[in-house]
Design a protein around this motif. Structure first.
Motif, PDB file in Angstrom:
ATOM      1  N   LEU A  37     -36.811  14.844  27.086  1.00  0.00           N
ATOM      2  CA  LEU A  37     -35.530  15.540  27.168  1.00  0.00           C
ATOM      3  C   LEU A  37     -34.374  14.697  26.643  1.00  0.00           C
ATOM      4  O   LEU A  37     -33.254  15.176  26.534  1.00  0.00           O
ATOM      5  CB  LEU A  37     -35.264  15.982  28.607  1.00  0.00           C
ATOM      6  N   GLY A  38     -34.684  13.453  26.302  1.00  0.00           N
ATOM      7  CA  GLY A  38     -33.683  12.584  25.688  1.00  0.00           C
ATOM      8  C   GLY A  38     -33.809  12.510  24.178  1.00  0.00           C
ATOM      9  O   GLY A  38     -33.063  11.777  23.521  1.00  0.00           O
ATOM     10  N   LEU A  39     -34.741  13.261  23.590  1.00  0.00           N
ATOM     11  CA  LEU A  39     -34.933  13.260  22.148  1.00  0.00           C
ATOM     12  C   LEU A  39     -33.765  13.938  21.445  1.00  0.00           C
ATOM     13  O   LEU A  39     -33.035  14.750  22.032  1.00  0.00           O
ATOM     14  CB  LEU A  39     -36.226  13.998  21.783  1.00  0.00           C
ATOM     15  N   SER A  40     -33.621  13.638  20.151  1.00  0.00           N
ATOM     16  CA  SER A  40     -32.628  14.337  19.344  1.00  0.00           C
ATOM     17  C   SER A  40     -33.094  15.776  19.130  1.00  0.00           C
ATOM     18  O   SER A  40     -34.254  16.114  19.394  1.00  0.00           O
ATOM     19  CB  SER A  40     -32.471  13.654  17.982  1.00  0.00           C
ATOM     20  N   ARG A  41     -32.213  16.632  18.637  1.00  0.00           N
ATOM     21  CA  ARG A  41     -32.570  18.032  18.404  1.00  0.00           C
ATOM     22  C   ARG A  41     -33.734  18.144  17.413  1.00  0.00           C
ATOM     23  O   ARG A  41     -34.657  18.938  17.608  1.00  0.00           O
ATOM     24  CB  ARG A  41     -31.359  18.808  17.869  1.00  0.00           C
ATOM     25  N   GLU A  42     -33.694  17.329  16.341  1.00  0.00           N
ATOM     26  CA  GLU A  42     -34.765  17.374  15.347  1.00  0.00           C
ATOM     27  C   GLU A  42     -36.080  16.884  15.927  1.00  0.00           C
ATOM     28  O   GLU A  42     -37.141  17.471  15.681  1.00  0.00           O
ATOM     29  CB  GLU A  42     -34.374  16.527  14.125  1.00  0.00           C
ATOM     30  N   GLU A  43     -36.033  15.812  16.683  1.00  0.00           N
ATOM     31  CA  GLU A  43     -37.254  15.269  17.289  1.00  0.00           C
ATOM     32  C   GLU A  43     -37.841  16.242  18.307  1.00  0.00           C
ATOM     33  O   GLU A  43     -39.055  16.435  18.369  1.00  0.00           O
ATOM     34  CB  GLU A  43     -36.954  13.923  17.958  1.00  0.00           C
ATOM     35  N   GLY A  73     -32.838  14.664  31.719  1.00  0.00           N
ATOM     36  CA  GLY A  73     -32.311  14.691  30.361  1.00  0.00           C
ATOM     37  C   GLY A  73     -31.001  15.433  30.287  1.00  0.00           C
ATOM     38  O   GLY A  73     -30.454  15.890  31.291  1.00  0.00           O
ATOM     39  N   ASN A  74     -30.486  15.573  29.067  1.00  0.00           N
ATOM     40  CA  ASN A  74     -29.201  16.235  28.907  1.00  0.00           C
ATOM     41  C   ASN A  74     -29.347  17.754  28.955  1.00  0.00           C
ATOM     42  O   ASN A  74     -30.400  18.314  28.660  1.00  0.00           O
ATOM     43  CB  ASN A  74     -28.534  15.780  27.593  1.00  0.00           C
ATOM     44  N   ASP A  75     -28.268  18.424  29.311  1.00  0.00           N
ATOM     45  CA  ASP A  75     -28.283  19.874  29.474  1.00  0.00           C
ATOM     46  C   ASP A  75     -28.580  20.596  28.163  1.00  0.00           C
ATOM     47  O   ASP A  75     -29.180  21.673  28.156  1.00  0.00           O
ATOM     48  CB  ASP A  75     -26.937  20.356  30.025  1.00  0.00           C
ATOM     49  N   VAL A  76     -28.153  20.007  27.042  1.00  0.00           N
ATOM     50  CA  VAL A  76     -28.375  20.633  25.735  1.00  0.00           C
ATOM     51  C   VAL A  76     -29.866  20.744  25.439  1.00  0.00           C
ATOM     52  O   VAL A  76     -30.356  21.779  24.971  1.00  0.00           O
ATOM     53  CB  VAL A  76     -27.667  19.831  24.620  1.00  0.00           C
ATOM     54  N   ARG A  77     -30.592  19.682  25.716  1.00  0.00           N
ATOM     55  CA  ARG A  77     -32.038  19.703  25.431  1.00  0.00           C
ATOM     56  C   ARG A  77     -32.770  20.624  26.390  1.00  0.00           C
ATOM     57  O   ARG A  77     -33.715  21.316  26.014  1.00  0.00           O
ATOM     58  CB  ARG A  77     -32.598  18.273  25.515  1.00  0.00           C
ATOM     59  N   VAL A  78     -32.355  20.657  27.644  1.00  0.00           N
ATOM     60  CA  VAL A  78     -32.940  21.583  28.614  1.00  0.00           C
ATOM     61  C   VAL A  78     -32.712  23.016  28.164  1.00  0.00           C
ATOM     62  O   VAL A  78     -33.614  23.858  28.223  1.00  0.00           O
ATOM     63  CB  VAL A  78     -32.347  21.353  30.022  1.00  0.00           C
ATOM     64  N   LYS A  79     -31.526  23.303  27.668  1.00  0.00           N
ATOM     65  CA  LYS A  79     -31.205  24.644  27.175  1.00  0.00           C
ATOM     66  C   LYS A  79     -32.083  24.993  25.978  1.00  0.00           C
ATOM     67  O   LYS A  79     -32.599  26.123  25.868  1.00  0.00           O
ATOM     68  CB  LYS A  79     -29.727  24.713  26.788  1.00  0.00           C
ATOM     69  N   GLN A  80     -32.275  24.044  25.074  1.00  0.00           N
ATOM     70  CA  GLN A  80     -33.133  24.265  23.904  1.00  0.00           C
ATOM     71  C   GLN A  80     -34.569  24.579  24.338  1.00  0.00           C
ATOM     72  O   GLN A  80     -35.220  25.478  23.784  1.00  0.00           O
ATOM     73  CB  GLN A  80     -33.119  23.032  22.997  1.00  0.00           C
TER      74      GLN A  80
END
Length: 366
Positions: A37-43, A73-80
């Motif tokens: 959940l700490g990965l970049s969007r591309e990863e 992890g960050n909320d953005v990755r959880v949302k993705q």
């Protein structure tokens, strides 16, 4: 992301998915979720792509998105991740409803039919929907096109040998692939197919009843697909098979009898050994196999390697040896017609390789 870095990310994604689904120690699981959940969007996109290709995206994301996901992890990755899971659940729900409607319609019209392969991955689902029937091809094609308004897809050389037809139904993105009276890449497996429906069982999915292959037949069909045709495993094959093995649902003596009759016992034993070894590598212990299965397996997980998003089985000499044993067994039983079909496999594979090199696709051949 460069192609090289994407390939590295995909390889790491396979490792992460294996750790996630094969239940590492509790402390390690938290660290893994925090890493993912700490990965970049591309990863993270590469991770989702790997999960989709290996038919484990629902199971993988269900484990990842547990009650403590926000803490890892960050909320953005959880949302993705949640958006990807919702989209896949919607696809699976629609495909399952269509699948049940097709099966019910065929049965109501007097055609005996069972689902093979597709529901083995539940709650995940593959990219097409496979059925088996013992009805006449002409009757099935007529019913599908006239009653369900399906379009018959062009058939490859391999489709014709395997005695299978693909249909596209309006409103369903996935193809319906119907195997008729035969199994195997060249349709050589009449022995398994002859009583497949009689040995089938009923399961409940989303409040709907489906008739599917018996556990023994399911493992033999998986073996035919992985050890004798594609020469690679999806991670779902390992997870699905380990699940029934862990649950004690496999009657190994029955499996030995049926696989020996079909001439693929050594392939089945190697398939089971690969599953057990792979699980053990991540979990610390694998599904326990009887000694006679281990003895029959020519090789196991030590020969499997990662390549192009899947777990690869060496063609030389491992898979070639299994092919020769299967062909010899079929000919020994006097099944000359089935042996002749199987004898075409090397030529078909060669044509597919040449087609891939010349046109970039093996479509129309394999």
């Amino acid at each position: 992301m460069t192609n090289q870095s994407k390939q590295l990310s995909m390889r790491e994604s396979m490792d992460s998915l294996s750790q996630l689904l094969l239940r590492p120690r509790p402390g390690a699981e938290v660290d893994l979720k925090r890493k993912l959940l700490g990965l970049s969007r591309e990863e993270f996109g590469a991770f989702l792509e790997m999960a989709q290709l290996n038919h484990v995206i629902v199971r993988g994301l269900n484990v990842l998105l547990d009650s403590k996901a926000e803490e890892c992890g960050n909320d953005v990755r959880v949302k993705q991740a949640r958006e990807a899971l919702d989209a896949e659940l919607s696809r699976v729900r629609t495909a399952t409803l269509f699948l049940h409607e097709v099966c019910q319609s065929l049965e109501d019209s007097g055609h005996r039919v069972i689902v093979i392969k597709s529901l083995d991955h539940w709650p995940d689902l593959g990219s097409d929907l496979d059925l088996f029937t013992d009805s006449h091809p002409r009757d099935i094609c007529k019913f599908m096109t006239e009653n369900l308004h399906a379009t018959l897809a062009p058939r490859s050389w391999g489709d014709r040998l395997a005695n299978k037809w693909n249909f596209q139904i309006p409103g369903l993105p996935e193809a319906i692939e119907i195997h008729i009276g035969r199994l195997g890449q060249t349709g050589e497996q009449a022995a398994i197919a002859s009583s497949l429906i009689e040995r089938s069982r009923l399961i409940q999915i989303q409040d709907q009843t489906f008739r599917v292959a018996s556990i023994a037949d399911r493992l033999m069909i998986s073996t035919l697909q992985r050890m004798y045709r594609h020469f690679f495993f999806r991670l779902s094959d390992v997870i699905d098979s380990a699940e029934v093995m862990d649950a004690g649902l496999v009657d190994y003596n029955e499996l030995w009898v049926q696989a020996t009759q079909a001439g693929i016992w050594e392939g089945v034993a190697a398939y089971l050994k690969i599953v057990s070894d792979y699980v053990k590598n991540y979990r610390g212990w694998g599904p326990e196999l009887p000694q006679f299965v281990k003895i029959a397996a020519r090789f196991g997980g030590e020969k499997v390697y990662y390549g192009n998003s899947f777990l690869r089985v060496p063609i030389m000499p491992q898979s070639v040896g299994l092919y020769r044993t299967q062909l010899a067994g079929i000919l020994k039983k006097g099944e000359l017609h089935n042996g002749a079909r199987l004898g075409l496999l090397p030529w078909l594979a060669t044509a597919a390789v040449l087609g891939q090199k010349l046109t970039g696709s093996d479509k129309g051949i394999w």
